[in-house]
Design a protein around this motif. Structure first.
Motif, PDB file in Angstrom:
ATOM      1  N   GLU A   1       3.379   9.422  -7.222  1.00  0.00           N
ATOM      2  CA  GLU A   1       3.543   8.280  -8.687  1.00  0.00           C
ATOM      3  C   GLU A   1       4.413   7.664  -7.669  1.00  0.00           C
ATOM      4  OE1 GLU A   1       3.344   9.888 -11.633  1.00  0.00           O
ATOM      5  OE2 GLU A   1       0.937  10.736 -11.964  1.00  0.00           O
TER       6      GLU A   1
ATOM      7  N   SER B   1       3.038   0.710   3.145  1.00  0.00           N
ATOM      8  CA  SER B   1       2.655   0.903   4.381  1.00  0.00           C
ATOM      9  C   SER B   1       3.829  -0.542   5.054  1.00  0.00           C
ATOM     10  CB  SER B   1       1.172   0.512   4.028  1.00  0.00           C
ATOM     11  OG  SER B   1       1.244  -0.837   3.344  1.00  0.00           O
TER      12      SER B   1
ATOM     13  N   GLN C   1       1.247   7.575  10.929  1.00  0.00           N
ATOM     14  CA  GLN C   1       0.007   7.020  10.238  1.00  0.00           C
ATOM     15  C   GLN C   1       0.990   6.318   9.877  1.00  0.00           C
ATOM     16  OE1 GLN C   1      -0.498   9.556   6.929  1.00  0.00           O
ATOM     17  NE2 GLN C   1      -1.466   7.928   5.824  1.00  0.00           N
TER      18      GLN C   1
ATOM     19  N   LEU D   1      -0.771  14.889  -5.680  1.00  0.00           N
ATOM     20  CA  LEU D   1      -0.679  13.127  -6.192  1.00  0.00           C
ATOM     21  C   LEU D   1       0.986  12.903  -6.602  1.00  0.00           C
ATOM     22  CD1 LEU D   1      -3.245  11.664  -7.750  1.00  0.00           C
ATOM     23  CD2 LEU D   1      -2.242  12.413  -9.568  1.00  0.00           C
TER      24      LEU D   1
ATOM     25  N   HIS E   1       1.891   2.849  -8.667  1.00  0.00           N
ATOM     26  CA  HIS E   1       1.220   2.950  -7.260  1.00  0.00           C
ATOM     27  C   HIS E   1       0.760   4.027  -7.172  1.00  0.00           C
ATOM     28  CE1 HIS E   1       2.821  -0.612  -5.849  1.00  0.00           C
ATOM     29  NE2 HIS E   1       2.263  -0.843  -5.138  1.00  0.00           N
ATOM     30  N   ILE E   2      -0.169   5.044  -6.766  1.00  0.00           N
ATOM     31  CA  ILE E   2      -0.401   6.407  -7.123  1.00  0.00           C
ATOM     32  C   ILE E   2      -1.048   6.396  -5.868  1.00  0.00           C
ATOM     33  CG2 ILE E   2      -0.476   7.064  -8.965  1.00  0.00           C
ATOM     34  CD1 ILE E   2      -3.319   6.839  -9.924  1.00  0.00           C
ATOM     35  N   ALA E   3      -0.742   7.948  -5.075  1.00  0.00           N
ATOM     36  CA  ALA E   3      -1.886   8.801  -3.953  1.00  0.00           C
ATOM     37  C   ALA E   3      -1.821   9.651  -4.056  1.00  0.00           C
ATOM     38  CB  ALA E   3      -0.200   8.078  -2.796  1.00  0.00           C
ATOM     39  N   GLU E   4      -3.055   9.941  -2.938  1.00  0.00           N
ATOM     40  CA  GLU E   4      -3.387  11.512  -2.985  1.00  0.00           C
ATOM     41  C   GLU E   4      -4.277  12.023  -1.843  1.00  0.00           C
ATOM     42  OE1 GLU E   4      -7.531  12.449  -4.824  1.00  0.00           O
ATOM     43  OE2 GLU E   4      -6.956  13.719  -6.121  1.00  0.00           O
ATOM     44  N   ARG E   5      -3.539  13.458  -1.466  1.00  0.00           N
ATOM     45  CA  ARG E   5      -3.160  13.764  -0.304  1.00  0.00           C
ATOM     46  C   ARG E   5      -3.592  15.814  -0.489  1.00  0.00           C
ATOM     47  NH1 ARG E   5      -2.804  11.285   4.268  1.00  0.00           N
ATOM     48  NH2 ARG E   5      -3.573  11.727   6.070  1.00  0.00           N
ATOM     49  N   PHE E   6      -5.299  15.907  -0.555  1.00  0.00           N
ATOM     50  CA  PHE E   6      -5.583  17.379   0.212  1.00  0.00           C
ATOM     51  C   PHE E   6      -5.307  18.162   1.468  1.00  0.00           C
ATOM     52  CE2 PHE E   6      -8.236  17.556  -4.197  1.00  0.00           C
ATOM     53  CZ  PHE E   6      -8.172  16.072  -3.752  1.00  0.00           C
TER      54      PHE E   6
ATOM     55  N   LEU F   1       0.668  -1.356  -0.477  1.00  0.00           N
ATOM     56  CA  LEU F   1       0.032   0.534   0.290  1.00  0.00           C
ATOM     57  C   LEU F   1       0.754   1.258  -0.049  1.00  0.00           C
ATOM     58  CD1 LEU F   1      -3.027   0.408   0.394  1.00  0.00           C
ATOM     59  CD2 LEU F   1      -2.707   0.797   2.371  1.00  0.00           C
ATOM     60  N   PHE F   2       0.831   2.000  -0.906  1.00  0.00           N
ATOM     61  CA  PHE F   2       1.388   2.875  -1.488  1.00  0.00           C
ATOM     62  C   PHE F   2       0.616   4.316  -0.864  1.00  0.00           C
ATOM     63  CE2 PHE F   2       4.686   5.982  -3.005  1.00  0.00           C
ATOM     64  CZ  PHE F   2       4.380   6.876  -3.421  1.00  0.00           C
ATOM     65  N   GLU F   3       1.520   5.309   0.064  1.00  0.00           N
ATOM     66  CA  GLU F   3       0.318   6.124   1.282  1.00  0.00           C
ATOM     67  C   GLU F   3       1.210   7.130   1.157  1.00  0.00           C
ATOM     68  OE1 GLU F   3      -1.851   3.673   3.837  1.00  0.00           O
ATOM     69  OE2 GLU F   3      -1.412   5.910   3.248  1.00  0.00           O
ATOM     70  N   LEU F   4       0.968   8.361   0.973  1.00  0.00           N
ATOM     71  CA  LEU F   4       1.599   9.862   0.274  1.00  0.00           C
ATOM     72  C   LEU F   4       0.884  10.831   1.980  1.00  0.00           C
ATOM     73  CD1 LEU F   4       3.086  12.696  -0.532  1.00  0.00           C
ATOM     74  CD2 LEU F   4       0.345  12.340  -1.657  1.00  0.00           C
TER      75      LEU F   4
END
Lengths: 194, 215
Positions: A86, A40, A156, A84, A91-96, A21-24
């Motif tokens: 990559e 992860s 996290q 975003l 694997h991609i992960a997004e965060r605002f 699992l890829f996390e940002l």
């Protein structure tokens, strides 16, 4: 003759294994965005491509995480930004994140601002005016963000870490379901025979 | 305030990525597959199905570094070859456990993930099972590699279609998935090939039983 099982073991041998699992993670400090990309399993994602999008969706900037999987970016104005990441292997992960301040983040951890705690009769300095108080509060927020940010990353990591108990629980659940199905089948078969 | 939806991989699409029509279509398609599989369930293969489901469940935890990235095994080709229609509920249970215990994938997207993995598994069993049985033990390594490659290729294609059909903003992700499946293709082909050869030596009945698991 090389045995297939030996080749299989050699093929799967690797110096490290981790969950996928890829996390940002990201947090803001004044108008500076701090972030890190990781799997992860806790492994840092070095060289991950980080794209920063504005609220209206257009691409503002792109950068790569360093060897520790970390990145830092200064933004020009407050607002919401979409990050975003990559990893390059699908694997991609997004965060605002929201940037709410225009002030420059200080790198000096020891503040020399004059202040006095309200109601502190033993203070040697007189009560500051409103401007100094706002400055002081801003510096406190920035100092807290610097200290809390890495803690949130660690939290996290810990939260996303795959635990042995979960692995064993999942495997047990699978075999339990299989056992239930076979038991039900035996009962059905027994009913038909009788 | 931060929001995160996690990452998309070649096998696990997380919740919040796909559009509602794709989710609905995938769920319906998976339900159809599951209904047919339930009617054709081979109860004699339930223990093997449990073993393969557990292996599938754990396989996603093991990442093999390949250059700058990493891949993890899917094993759906092998499952389809050995289990046939029984692979469908096995994959469903394994994906459900991964979603509940590890947060891989998601519950809303479970139908799409099941379809993307189970359909290639079934095709591997239908197309390659009879060929391997007719071969009578010859070229097992080669056919095992083809089985692994076919399973991964079809899964990658379905995942890319699922992403691309969810909107133009997901098309770069779809292209990324297709680009990333090449190292997985190599690893999965090799592992499946050796696994089939190993099964042939220790338990040939699983492959050369008289009745095709897809009948």
């Amino acid at each position: 003759m090389i045995k297939p099982t030996l080749l299989l073991v050699l093929l799967l041998s690797c110096h490290s294994v981790q969950a996928h699992l890829f996390e940002l993670f990201a947090y803001t400090e004044a108008n500076r965005i701090h972030g890190s990309a990781f799997s992860s399993g806790g492994q840092k994602a070095a060289g991950a491509l980080i794209k920063v999008f504005a609220e209206d969706g257009h691409l503002l900037n792109s950068l790569k995480s360093n060897q520790q999987g970390d990145f830092v970016l200064d933004v020009q104005k407050p607002g919401s930004y979409r990050l975003l990441a990559e990893s390059g292997d699908g694997h991609i992960a997004e965060r605002f994140v929201s940037v709410v301040s225009q002030a420059n983040p200080t790198t000096d951890k020891t503040s020399s601002a004059e202040f006095a705690l309200p109601g502190n009769e033993t203070s040697k300095k007189s009560t500051v005016d409103h401007h100094h108080r706002a400055q002081f509060l801003q510096q406190v927020e920035q100092a807290v963000a610097r200290q809390v940010g890495p803690l949130r990353v660690e939290l996290q990591h810990h939260d996303k870490h795959v635990r042995l108990a979960n692995i064993l629980g999942g495997i047990g659940f699978i075999f339990g379901l299989a056992g239930l199905l076979l038991w039900w089948r035996c009962r059905q078969t027994g009913k038909h025979r009788s | 305030m931060v929001k995160q939806y996690g990452g998309a991989t070649i096998a696990h699409i997380p919740d919040g990525v796909l559009s509602a029509p794709v989710l609905t279509g995938g769920a319906l398609a998976a339900a159809v597959l599951l209904a047919v599989a339930t009617r054709r369930l081979d109860y004699d293969r339930i223990p093997q199905a449990a073993v393969f489901a557990a292996a599938f469940f754990v396989a996603s935890l093991v990442n093999v570094p390949i250059g700058p990235g990493s891949v993890h095994l899917i094993l759906n080709g092998l499952m389809g070859l050995i289990l046939g229609w029984t692979a469908v509920p096995a994959i469903l249970v394994a994906l459900l456990m991964q979603a509940l215990f590890f947060g891989y994938g998601g519950l809303l997207v479970l139908g799409v993930n099941v379809f993307n993995l189970a359909l290639p598994a079934l095709l591997c069993g239908l197309l390659l099972g009879p060929i391997i049985r007719r071969a009578g033990g010859r070229f097992t390594l080669l056919w095992g590699a083809v089985c692994g490659a076919l399973g991964v290729s079809l899964t990658a294609g379905l995942v890319a279609v699922s992403l691309a059909a969810s909107g133009p903003e997901m098309r770069p992700a779809a292209q990324l998935v297709l680009a990333a499946y090449v190292p997985l293709l190599i690893v999965e082909s090799a592992v499946t090939a050796f696994a089939v050869v190993f099964i042939q030596r220790v338990s040939p009945d699983l492959i050369w039983n008289r009745v095709s698991p897809c009948d």
